[in-house]
Design a protein around this motif. Structure first.
Motif, mmCIF file in Angstrom:
data_model
loop_
_atom_site.group_PDB
_atom_site.id
_atom_site.type_symbol
_atom_site.label_atom_id
_atom_site.label_comp_id
_atom_site.label_asym_id
_atom_site.label_seq_id
_atom_site.Cartn_x
_atom_site.Cartn_y
_atom_site.Cartn_z
ATOM 1 N N GLY A 70 0.743 -1.041 0.031
ATOM 2 C CA GLY A 70 -0.080 0.017 -0.114
ATOM 3 C C GLY A 70 0.793 1.347 -0.140
ATOM 4 N N VAL A 71 0.223 2.501 0.273
ATOM 5 C CA VAL A 71 0.666 3.559 0.250
ATOM 6 C C VAL A 71 0.218 4.551 1.476
ATOM 7 C CG1 VAL A 71 1.363 3.854 -2.256
ATOM 8 C CG2 VAL A 71 -0.691 4.636 -1.187
ATOM 9 N N ALA A 72 1.192 5.472 1.874
ATOM 10 C CA ALA A 72 0.845 6.339 3.270
ATOM 11 C C ALA A 72 1.465 7.668 2.795
ATOM 12 C CB ALA A 72 0.756 5.535 4.531
ATOM 13 N N PRO A 73 1.336 8.578 3.489
ATOM 14 C CA PRO A 73 2.210 9.791 3.424
ATOM 15 C C PRO A 73 3.605 9.368 4.056
ATOM 16 C CG PRO A 73 0.029 10.383 4.457
ATOM 17 C CD PRO A 73 0.086 8.878 4.464
ATOM 18 N N LEU A 74 4.630 10.002 3.594
ATOM 19 C CA LEU A 74 5.874 9.742 3.854
ATOM 20 C C LEU A 74 6.440 10.227 5.173
ATOM 21 C CD1 LEU A 74 8.919 8.705 3.621
ATOM 22 C CD2 LEU A 74 9.328 10.618 2.289
ATOM 23 N N GLU A 75 6.343 9.579 6.221
ATOM 24 C CA GLU A 75 6.887 10.217 7.547
ATOM 25 C C GLU A 75 8.013 11.085 7.549
ATOM 26 O OE1 GLU A 75 5.403 9.800 10.698
ATOM 27 O OE2 GLU A 75 3.715 8.506 9.773
ATOM 28 N N GLY A 76 7.927 12.186 8.021
ATOM 29 C CA GLY A 76 9.135 13.090 8.010
ATOM 30 C C GLY A 76 9.340 13.758 6.514
ATOM 31 N N GLY A 77 8.265 13.490 5.636
ATOM 32 C CA GLY A 77 8.592 13.989 4.370
ATOM 33 C C GLY A 77 7.777 15.169 4.154
ATOM 34 N N ASP A 78 7.879 15.697 2.615
ATOM 35 C CA ASP A 78 6.851 16.812 2.495
ATOM 36 C C ASP A 78 5.547 16.403 2.052
ATOM 37 O OD1 ASP A 78 6.539 16.542 -0.382
ATOM 38 O OD2 ASP A 78 8.747 16.724 -0.324
ATOM 39 N N ALA A 79 4.541 17.132 2.273
ATOM 40 C CA ALA A 79 3.116 16.858 1.967
ATOM 41 C C ALA A 79 2.856 16.250 0.706
ATOM 42 C CB ALA A 79 2.317 17.883 2.207
ATOM 43 N N ASP A 80 3.617 16.411 -0.310
ATOM 44 C CA ASP A 80 3.468 15.859 -1.635
ATOM 45 C C ASP A 80 4.038 14.737 -2.094
ATOM 46 O OD1 ASP A 80 2.068 18.330 -2.387
ATOM 47 O OD2 ASP A 80 3.847 19.340 -3.357
ATOM 48 N N THR A 81 4.697 13.992 -0.969
ATOM 49 C CA THR A 81 5.526 12.626 -1.180
ATOM 50 C C THR A 81 4.855 11.484 -0.400
ATOM 51 O OG1 THR A 81 7.484 14.056 -1.559
ATOM 52 C CG2 THR A 81 7.506 11.442 -0.960
ATOM 53 N N CYS A 82 4.500 10.606 -0.862
ATOM 54 C CA CYS A 82 3.945 9.419 -0.321
ATOM 55 C C CYS A 82 5.096 8.284 -0.226
ATOM 56 C CB CYS A 82 2.662 8.715 -0.977
ATOM 57 S SG CYS A 82 2.849 8.135 -2.649
ATOM 58 N N GLU A 83 4.735 7.248 0.423
ATOM 59 C CA GLU A 83 5.804 5.966 0.392
ATOM 60 C C GLU A 83 4.944 4.695 0.108
ATOM 61 O OE1 GLU A 83 8.879 3.796 3.451
ATOM 62 O OE2 GLU A 83 7.419 5.006 4.371
ATOM 63 N N LEU A 84 5.512 4.112 -0.709
ATOM 64 C CA LEU A 84 5.191 2.876 -0.907
ATOM 65 C C LEU A 84 5.508 1.837 0.094
ATOM 66 C CD1 LEU A 84 3.606 0.833 -3.279
ATOM 67 C CD2 LEU A 84 5.988 0.347 -4.172
ATOM 68 N N ARG A 85 4.565 1.222 0.800
ATOM 69 C CA ARG A 85 4.815 0.515 1.936
ATOM 70 C C ARG A 85 4.424 -0.876 2.229
ATOM 71 N NH1 ARG A 85 3.168 5.017 6.295
ATOM 72 N NH2 ARG A 85 3.454 3.126 7.533
ATOM 73 N N LYS A 86 5.230 -1.773 2.827
ATOM 74 C CA LYS A 86 5.044 -2.854 3.300
ATOM 75 C C LYS A 86 4.229 -3.791 1.974
ATOM 76 C CE LYS A 86 4.985 -2.101 7.849
ATOM 77 N NZ LYS A 86 5.261 -0.493 7.903
#
Length: 161
Positions: A70-86
């Motif tokens: 899945g995806v979620a906002p990147l912790e400690g990142g800017d609001a325009d960047t998500c993270e592909l996670r787990k």
């Protein structure tokens, strides 16, 4: 050919996804501090991905959950960047197109949530996963972004959405 289905995670999937993550990570030498295997989120994935601008899918093979991502906002990142996670799949599910399907759903969701970039981090040796990321358009970057808490990862990618 096995019957694959992809659906949003539900609370009833939490224990199974935790088991899958804790099975897959050691296959690639990822155990101990700095890896998702010890991340408390692993035990309650459905709650974590119920948060705003987050989504997680599980893949069932013949009715049994065998992976997800899945995806979620990147912790400690800017609001325009998500993270592909787990993104973790049991070996029985690999090579059947499930990763590409979950990747596409994740990136479509990221765009719908208004993200402009998608970041991910992985571990050298996860060669099939890295080939999928690169086929999808992710470009390798030199250093980590944000504050994911996964200091054990050593390979980083970014995709302009």
């Amino acid at each position: 050919m096995p019957e694959l289905s992809v659906r949003p995670i539900q609370a009833r999937d939490d224990a199974r996804m935790a088991e899958i993550i804790r099975t897959v990570m050691p296959e690639f030498g990822a155990s101990g501090a700095g890896f998702a295997i010890n991340d408390p989120e692993v035990d309650w994935m459905s709650r974590s991905y119920a948060q705003p601008r987050s989504a997680y899918w599980v893949v069932e093979r013949d009715g049994i959950v065998e992976g997800g991502g899945g995806v979620a906002p990147l912790e400690g990142g800017d609001a325009d960047t998500c993270e592909l996670r787990k993104m973790y799949f049991l070996s029985s599910l690999r090579g059947l197109g499930a990763g590409a399907q979950v990747m596409q759903l994740s990136l479509d969701a990221a765009r719908a949530f208004g993200f402009k970039r998608c970041y991910l981090e992985t571990l050298g040796g996860m060669d099939a996963a890295m080939r999928l990321y690169e086929r999808t358009g992710f470009k390798r970057i030199a250093k980590p972004m944000g504050n994911t808490g996964h200091g054990g990862c050593n390979t980083f990618y970014l995709l302009e959405l």
